[in-house]
Design a protein around this motif. Sequence first.
Motif, PDB file in Angstrom:
ATOM      1  N   GLN A  70       0.808  -1.216   0.000  1.00  0.00           N
ATOM      2  CA  GLN A  70       0.000   0.000   0.000  1.00  0.00           C
ATOM      3  C   GLN A  70       0.841   1.265   0.000  1.00  0.00           C
ATOM      4  N   ALA A  71       2.151   1.151  -0.056  1.00  0.00           N
ATOM      5  CA  ALA A  71       3.017   2.326   0.066  1.00  0.00           C
ATOM      6  C   ALA A  71       2.837   3.299  -1.092  1.00  0.00           C
ATOM      7  N   ARG A  72       2.518   2.815  -2.269  1.00  0.00           N
ATOM      8  CA  ARG A  72       2.350   3.700  -3.435  1.00  0.00           C
ATOM      9  C   ARG A  72       1.184   4.670  -3.265  1.00  0.00           C
ATOM     10  N   GLU A  73       0.085   4.202  -2.664  1.00  0.00           N
ATOM     11  CA  GLU A  73      -1.091   5.062  -2.483  1.00  0.00           C
ATOM     12  C   GLU A  73      -0.937   5.976  -1.279  1.00  0.00           C
ATOM     13  N   GLY A  74      -0.090   5.619  -0.347  1.00  0.00           N
ATOM     14  CA  GLY A  74       0.063   6.373   0.892  1.00  0.00           C
ATOM     15  C   GLY A  74      -0.754   5.741   1.998  1.00  0.00           C
ATOM     16  N   HIS A  75      -0.292   5.880   3.222  1.00  0.00           N
ATOM     17  CA  HIS A  75      -0.964   5.309   4.380  1.00  0.00           C
ATOM     18  C   HIS A  75      -1.813   6.368   5.068  1.00  0.00           C
ATOM     19  N   THR A  76      -2.956   5.963   5.552  1.00  0.00           N
ATOM     20  CA  THR A  76      -3.835   6.864   6.286  1.00  0.00           C
ATOM     21  C   THR A  76      -3.155   7.274   7.586  1.00  0.00           C
ATOM     22  N   GLY A  77      -3.077   8.558   7.835  1.00  0.00           N
ATOM     23  CA  GLY A  77      -2.500   9.056   9.080  1.00  0.00           C
ATOM     24  C   GLY A  77      -0.992   9.004   9.146  1.00  0.00           C
ATOM     25  N   CYS A  78      -0.312   8.787   8.037  1.00  0.00           N
ATOM     26  CA  CYS A  78       1.145   8.659   8.024  1.00  0.00           C
ATOM     27  C   CYS A  78       1.777   9.998   7.635  1.00  0.00           C
ATOM     28  N   VAL A  79       2.587  10.552   8.515  1.00  0.00           N
ATOM     29  CA  VAL A  79       3.229  11.837   8.257  1.00  0.00           C
ATOM     30  C   VAL A  79       4.204  11.717   7.087  1.00  0.00           C
ATOM     31  N   SER A  80       4.952  10.632   7.022  1.00  0.00           N
ATOM     32  CA  SER A  80       5.912  10.442   5.930  1.00  0.00           C
ATOM     33  C   SER A  80       5.224  10.446   4.576  1.00  0.00           C
ATOM     34  N   CYS A  81       4.108   9.767   4.474  1.00  0.00           N
ATOM     35  CA  CYS A  81       3.375   9.723   3.203  1.00  0.00           C
ATOM     36  C   CYS A  81       2.796  11.091   2.871  1.00  0.00           C
ATOM     37  N   ARG A  82       2.300  11.795   3.884  1.00  0.00           N
ATOM     38  CA  ARG A  82       1.761  13.133   3.637  1.00  0.00           C
ATOM     39  C   ARG A  82       2.838  14.084   3.157  1.00  0.00           C
ATOM     40  N   LEU A  83       4.044  13.992   3.725  1.00  0.00           N
ATOM     41  CA  LEU A  83       5.152  14.846   3.291  1.00  0.00           C
ATOM     42  C   LEU A  83       5.542  14.558   1.844  1.00  0.00           C
ATOM     43  N   ALA A  84       5.363  13.318   1.412  1.00  0.00           N
ATOM     44  CA  ALA A  84       5.688  12.939   0.039  1.00  0.00           C
ATOM     45  C   ALA A  84       4.532  13.202  -0.915  1.00  0.00           C
ATOM     46  N   GLY A  85       3.408  13.683  -0.403  1.00  0.00           N
ATOM     47  CA  GLY A  85       2.256  13.963  -1.248  1.00  0.00           C
ATOM     48  C   GLY A  85       1.462  12.729  -1.615  1.00  0.00           C
ATOM     49  N   ARG A  86       1.533  11.704  -0.771  1.00  0.00           N
ATOM     50  CA  ARG A  86       0.835  10.450  -1.045  1.00  0.00           C
ATOM     51  C   ARG A  86      -0.350  10.224  -0.129  1.00  0.00           C
ATOM     52  N   GLY A  87      -1.056  11.234   0.243  1.00  0.00           N
ATOM     53  CA  GLY A  87      -2.194  11.061   1.138  1.00  0.00           C
ATOM     54  C   GLY A  87      -3.362  10.397   0.446  1.00  0.00           C
TER      55      GLY A  87
END
Length: 119
Positions: free
Chosen positions: A80-97
Amino acid sequence: MSLYDEGHTIAGWTGFGIATVGGGVVGLGVCEASLPLVAAGLAVVAVSVLVTWVLHLSGWGKPPGIRPRDQWGMRIRDTQAREGHTGCVSCRLAGRGRTAALVAATPTAAESVSLSPVE
Protein backbone atom coordinates in the motif's frame (compact mmCIF):
# COMPACT_ATOMS: atom_id res chain seq x y z
CA MET A 1 0.67 -9.27 23.29
CA SER A 2 0.10 -6.00 21.49
CA LEU A 3 -1.52 -5.75 18.06
CA TYR A 4 0.88 -2.97 17.16
CA ASP A 5 4.13 -3.82 15.43
CA GLU A 6 5.70 -0.36 15.10
CA GLY A 7 9.26 -0.04 13.87
CA HIS A 8 9.99 -3.71 13.20
CA THR A 9 10.84 -3.02 9.57
CA ILE A 10 13.82 -2.81 7.28
CA ALA A 11 13.33 0.98 7.14
CA GLY A 12 13.18 1.27 10.94
CA TRP A 13 16.25 -0.82 11.69
CA THR A 14 18.34 0.70 8.90
CA GLY A 15 17.51 4.20 10.11
CA PHE A 16 18.29 3.18 13.68
CA GLY A 17 21.69 1.78 12.69
CA ILE A 18 22.72 4.87 10.75
CA ALA A 19 21.46 7.20 13.50
CA THR A 20 23.42 5.21 16.10
CA VAL A 21 26.63 5.71 14.13
CA GLY A 22 25.81 9.42 13.79
CA GLY A 23 25.16 9.70 17.52
CA GLY A 24 28.51 8.03 18.20
CA VAL A 25 30.29 10.51 15.96
CA VAL A 26 28.54 13.41 17.71
CA GLY A 27 29.62 11.98 21.08
CA LEU A 28 33.19 11.60 19.87
CA GLY A 29 33.11 15.18 18.62
CA VAL A 30 31.92 16.41 22.01
CA CYS A 31 34.63 14.43 23.82
CA GLU A 32 37.32 15.70 21.43
CA ALA A 33 35.86 19.26 21.47
CA SER A 34 35.79 19.14 17.67
CA LEU A 35 33.07 21.14 15.96
CA PRO A 36 33.68 19.46 12.57
CA LEU A 37 33.11 16.01 14.15
CA VAL A 38 29.90 17.18 15.81
CA ALA A 39 28.70 18.64 12.50
CA ALA A 40 29.61 15.43 10.66
CA GLY A 41 27.72 13.35 13.23
CA LEU A 42 24.65 15.53 12.91
CA ALA A 43 24.87 15.20 9.12
CA VAL A 44 24.91 11.40 9.48
CA VAL A 45 21.83 11.59 11.71
CA ALA A 46 20.08 13.73 9.07
CA VAL A 47 21.02 11.14 6.43
CA SER A 48 19.46 8.43 8.62
CA VAL A 49 16.15 10.31 8.58
CA LEU A 50 16.25 10.60 4.79
CA VAL A 51 17.20 6.94 4.29
CA THR A 52 14.38 5.80 6.58
CA TRP A 53 11.90 8.00 4.73
CA VAL A 54 12.97 6.73 1.29
CA LEU A 55 12.80 3.09 2.46
CA HIS A 56 9.35 3.67 3.95
CA LEU A 57 8.06 5.19 0.72
CA SER A 58 9.51 2.31 -1.31
CA GLY A 59 7.54 -0.20 0.74
CA TRP A 60 10.05 -1.36 3.34
CA GLY A 61 8.32 0.51 6.15
CA LYS A 62 4.88 -0.21 7.53
CA PRO A 63 1.94 2.10 8.20
CA PRO A 64 1.16 3.18 11.74
CA GLY A 65 -1.56 1.31 13.60
CA ILE A 66 -2.90 -2.22 13.78
CA ARG A 67 -1.87 -4.74 11.12
CA PRO A 68 -2.77 -8.40 10.62
CA ARG A 69 -0.27 -10.92 11.92
CA ASP A 70 0.75 -12.06 8.45
CA GLN A 71 2.08 -8.53 7.80
CA TRP A 72 4.36 -8.43 10.86
CA GLY A 73 7.51 -9.90 9.31
CA MET A 74 10.42 -7.60 8.53
CA ARG A 75 10.89 -9.02 5.05
CA ILE A 76 7.28 -8.49 4.00
CA ARG A 77 7.04 -5.50 1.72
CA ASP A 78 4.10 -3.13 2.12
CA THR A 79 1.99 -3.10 -1.03
CA GLN A 80 0.00 0.00 0.00
CA ALA A 81 3.02 2.33 0.07
CA ARG A 82 2.35 3.70 -3.43
CA GLU A 83 -1.09 5.06 -2.48
CA GLY A 84 0.06 6.37 0.89
CA HIS A 85 -0.96 5.31 4.38
CA THR A 86 -3.83 6.86 6.29
CA GLY A 87 -2.50 9.06 9.08
CA CYS A 88 1.15 8.66 8.02
CA VAL A 89 3.23 11.84 8.26
CA SER A 90 5.91 10.44 5.93
CA CYS A 91 3.38 9.72 3.20
CA ARG A 92 1.76 13.13 3.64
CA LEU A 93 5.15 14.85 3.29
CA ALA A 94 5.69 12.94 0.04
CA GLY A 95 2.26 13.96 -1.25
CA ARG A 96 0.84 10.45 -1.05
CA GLY A 97 -2.19 11.06 1.14
CA ARG A 98 -5.31 8.97 0.63
CA THR A 99 -8.48 10.74 -0.36
CA ALA A 100 -11.59 10.70 1.82
CA ALA A 101 -13.35 8.31 -0.60
CA LEU A 102 -10.56 5.76 -0.30
CA VAL A 103 -10.46 6.05 3.48
CA ALA A 104 -14.23 5.55 3.69
CA ALA A 105 -14.00 2.45 1.47
CA THR A 106 -11.17 0.95 3.52
CA PRO A 107 -12.35 -1.46 6.24
CA THR A 108 -11.70 -0.38 9.80
CA ALA A 109 -9.03 -2.03 11.89
CA ALA A 110 -11.60 -4.02 13.85
CA GLU A 111 -13.07 -5.47 10.64
CA SER A 112 -9.80 -6.34 8.92
CA VAL A 113 -7.66 -7.76 11.71
CA SER A 114 -8.08 -11.41 12.54
CA LEU A 115 -7.06 -11.98 16.13
CA SER A 116 -5.73 -15.16 17.61
CA PRO A 117 -7.72 -16.84 20.41
CA VAL A 118 -5.14 -15.59 22.93
CA GLU A 119 -5.84 -11.98 22.09
